[in-house]
Design an enzyme around this catalytic site. Structure first.
Site, mmCIF file in Angstrom:
data_model
loop_
_atom_site.group_PDB
_atom_site.id
_atom_site.type_symbol
_atom_site.label_atom_id
_atom_site.label_comp_id
_atom_site.label_asym_id
_atom_site.label_seq_id
_atom_site.Cartn_x
_atom_site.Cartn_y
_atom_site.Cartn_z
ATOM 1 N N LYS A 121 16.693 14.910 45.610
ATOM 2 C CA LYS A 121 17.951 14.169 45.755
ATOM 3 C C LYS A 121 18.489 13.679 44.427
ATOM 4 O O LYS A 121 19.697 13.629 44.223
ATOM 5 C CB LYS A 121 17.764 12.995 46.730
ATOM 6 C CG LYS A 121 17.633 13.465 48.157
ATOM 7 C CD LYS A 121 17.918 12.386 49.161
ATOM 8 C CE LYS A 121 17.954 12.982 50.562
ATOM 9 N NZ LYS A 121 18.037 12.003 51.612
ATOM 10 N N LYS A 144 16.994 23.186 53.250
ATOM 11 C CA LYS A 144 17.050 22.434 54.511
ATOM 12 C C LYS A 144 18.496 22.164 54.940
ATOM 13 O O LYS A 144 19.342 21.876 54.096
ATOM 14 C CB LYS A 144 16.329 21.099 54.275
ATOM 15 C CG LYS A 144 16.051 20.301 55.505
ATOM 16 C CD LYS A 144 15.437 18.946 55.134
ATOM 17 C CE LYS A 144 16.519 17.947 54.764
ATOM 18 N NZ LYS A 144 16.195 16.544 55.069
ATOM 19 N N LYS A 196 22.763 16.615 56.162
ATOM 20 C CA LYS A 196 24.069 15.955 56.355
ATOM 21 C C LYS A 196 24.888 15.978 55.081
ATOM 22 O O LYS A 196 26.101 16.023 55.114
ATOM 23 C CB LYS A 196 23.863 14.472 56.668
ATOM 24 C CG LYS A 196 23.196 14.131 57.929
ATOM 25 C CD LYS A 196 23.203 12.598 58.050
ATOM 26 C CE LYS A 196 22.020 12.108 58.840
ATOM 27 N NZ LYS A 196 20.827 11.849 58.000
HETATM 28 N N1 AQP Z 1 16.889 20.250 58.599
HETATM 29 C C1 AQP Z 1 16.067 19.490 59.308
HETATM 30 N N2 AQP Z 1 15.170 20.057 60.137
HETATM 31 C C2 AQP Z 1 14.310 19.302 60.886
HETATM 32 N N3 AQP Z 1 14.323 17.955 60.865
HETATM 33 C C3 AQP Z 1 15.221 17.352 60.058
HETATM 34 N N4 AQP Z 1 15.490 16.067 59.810
HETATM 35 C C4 AQP Z 1 16.499 15.976 58.917
HETATM 36 N N5 AQP Z 1 16.913 17.194 58.564
HETATM 37 C C5 AQP Z 1 16.124 18.071 59.245
HETATM 38 C C6 AQP Z 1 14.789 14.961 60.444
HETATM 39 O O1 AQP Z 1 15.761 14.069 60.957
HETATM 40 C C7 AQP Z 1 15.251 12.741 60.876
HETATM 41 C C8 AQP Z 1 16.273 11.864 60.254
HETATM 42 O O2 AQP Z 1 16.516 12.260 58.922
HETATM 43 P P1 AQP Z 1 17.271 11.268 57.958
HETATM 44 O O3 AQP Z 1 18.637 11.062 58.420
HETATM 45 O O4 AQP Z 1 16.506 10.015 57.831
HETATM 46 O O5 AQP Z 1 17.233 11.857 56.528
HETATM 47 P P2 AQP Z 1 17.017 13.257 55.924
HETATM 48 O O6 AQP Z 1 15.699 13.815 56.317
HETATM 49 O O7 AQP Z 1 17.221 13.114 54.463
HETATM 50 O O8 AQP Z 1 18.167 14.085 56.640
HETATM 51 P P3 AQP Z 1 19.421 14.746 56.038
HETATM 52 O O9 AQP Z 1 20.204 15.274 57.166
HETATM 53 O O10 AQP Z 1 19.016 15.725 54.982
HETATM 54 O O11 AQP Z 1 20.204 13.521 55.404
HETATM 55 P P4 AQP Z 1 20.788 13.349 53.949
HETATM 56 O O12 AQP Z 1 21.580 14.566 53.657
HETATM 57 O O13 AQP Z 1 21.616 12.098 53.999
HETATM 58 O O14 AQP Z 1 19.604 13.202 53.046
HETATM 59 C C9 AQP Z 1 13.945 12.795 60.081
HETATM 60 O O15 AQP Z 1 12.857 12.746 60.988
HETATM 61 C C10 AQP Z 1 14.005 14.125 59.430
HETATM 62 O O16 AQP Z 1 12.712 14.677 59.213
#
Ligand code: AQP
Length: 336
Positions: free
Chosen positions: A115, A198, A201
């Site tokens: 990140k 991955k 969001k």
């Molecule tokens: N691509 C993914 N596949 C499987 N699980 C996922 N999770 C996120 N992306 C995937 C799971 O969703 C839960 C919440 O995630 P989060 O919102 O706390 O943060 P993150 O993992 O950093 O998700 P994002 O979507 O990638 O958010 P941003 O872009 O803001 O960093 C967790 O259980 C995560 O494992």
């Protein structure tokens, strides 16, 4: 060893629209745990501000994530649902954990490296200590099980390290050993544009992900545009070899249809992506369409959503406060 109640905690950041990755990797699994465990689900707004969030957008996204959880089947009568900043124990325990965790441990966290990217010097300090706050989220409830996507495995290992070091530093048996629950055929949903990264969001490409707010047409369009290769599909998953995009779509199909990836491969053996994508688009719309509709319906009733979040916060605080008080006692904070 103390016998801890079987308690589940997990969270999602309101850092953008919920994605299919959040749904399949996390929220869908949470729904299935509600009857077997005491469950606490949190919209982690303190985590979200580790990267810049416009205040009004954050407020809206916090409600939207809560709406997404409820629309997906999280039942406020069975589970505690709230947003993190309403319960101060999270931030208070995180500070104590900042003093327990070691710099070397945090330096190894791959999510920070990904990140912060090349701009490490300009990343917020909050982003660096994010895993300490995550440990506090879990341990302030003495949660024993944490259902997450595979990307969070390393942070959960750190949570275990923090709990163990705290117990050993202070000579107590206070924090439980936390078990990650990483299950289902879609523990790591990948970007629709690149099967090696991955689905996220915050990916700048809208076409890389399906959002739970996308309408049926948009879901279909994004699946039609998903990157693939020109080979037909084989009859077994292992024969997909290093075809990352094809594997990702098969896993998504399997997770949405609650089938095994092998069964999906067998059904589409020898077929091209045109037919497969058409069926995947129909399947996605049939599963996600009702969720999207219910989310929109809930977002029109902000009073209801806010009442769920504030009631949930009261219940969460009732669980967290006594645990935090014991931590303060153990650490030696004077409370005259
Ligand atoms: N691509 C993914 N596949 C499987 N699980 C996922 N999770 C996120 N992306 C995937 C799971 O969703 C839960 C919440 O995630 P989060 O919102 O706390 O943060 P993150 O993992 O950093 O998700 P994002 O979507 O990638 O958010 P941003 O872009 O803001 O960093 C967790 O259980 C995560 O494992």
């Amino acid at each position: 060893m103390t016998d801890f109640t079987q308690r589940v905690f997990s969270g999602v950041q309101p850092s953008g629209d919920l994605t299919l990755g959040n749904y399949l990797g996390a929220i869908k699994n949470w729904v299935s745990l509600q009857d077997a465990y005491e469950t606490i689900f949190c919209v982690v707004d303190l985590h979200a501000i580790t990267t810049w969030q416009e205040p009004d957008v954050l407020r809206n996204a916090t409600r939207e994530v809560a709406a997404g959880m409820i629309a997906s089947g999280i039942d406020p009568k069975k589970s505690v649902i709230f947003n993190q900043s309403q319960v101060s124990a999270h931030a208070e325990l995180a500070w104590i954990f900042n003093c327990v965790a070691r710099m070397g441990w945090l330096n190894r966290m791959t999510q920070f490296k990904e990140k912060a990217g090349k701009n490490k010097e300009r990343a917020s300090v909050g982003l660096y200590v994010y895993p300490d706050l995550m440990a506090a989220d879990i341990l302030t409830y003495h949660a024993t099980h944490v259902p997450v996507g595979a990307d969070q495995k390393q942070h959960l290992e750190l949570t275990r390290d923090i709990a163990q070091k705290f117990n050993s530093d202070y000579g107590v048996d206070f924090f439980p050993e936390v078990e990650p629950l990483i299950f289902g055929p879609a523990t790591r949903v990948m970007s629709l544009r690149d099967g090696n990264i991955k689905m996220s969001k915050s990916d700048p490409s809208e076409n890389s992900r399906i959002n739970l707010t996308d309408d049926c047409d948009l879901i279909s369009k994004k699946i039609q545009k998903a990157r693939t290769d020109s080979e037909p599909l084989p009859g077994t998953f292992s024969e997909l070899g290093d075809r990352a995009e094809a594997k990702n779509l098969i896993n998504i199909f399997a997770a949405l249809s609650e089938r095994d990836a092998e069964a999906v491969c067998l059904e589409y053996e020898g077929k091209g992506f045109a037919e497969f994508k058409r069926d995947l688009a129909d399947l996605s719309v049939s599963v996600l369409g009702p969720i999207t509709k219910e989310m929109a319906h809930l977002m029109n009733d902000k009073t209801y959503l806010d009442s769920i979040l504030s009631e949930g916060a009261k219940n969460a605080d009732n669980l967290a406060s006594p645990i935090l008080k014991q931590v303060q006692e153990i650490v030696g904070f004077l409370r005259p």
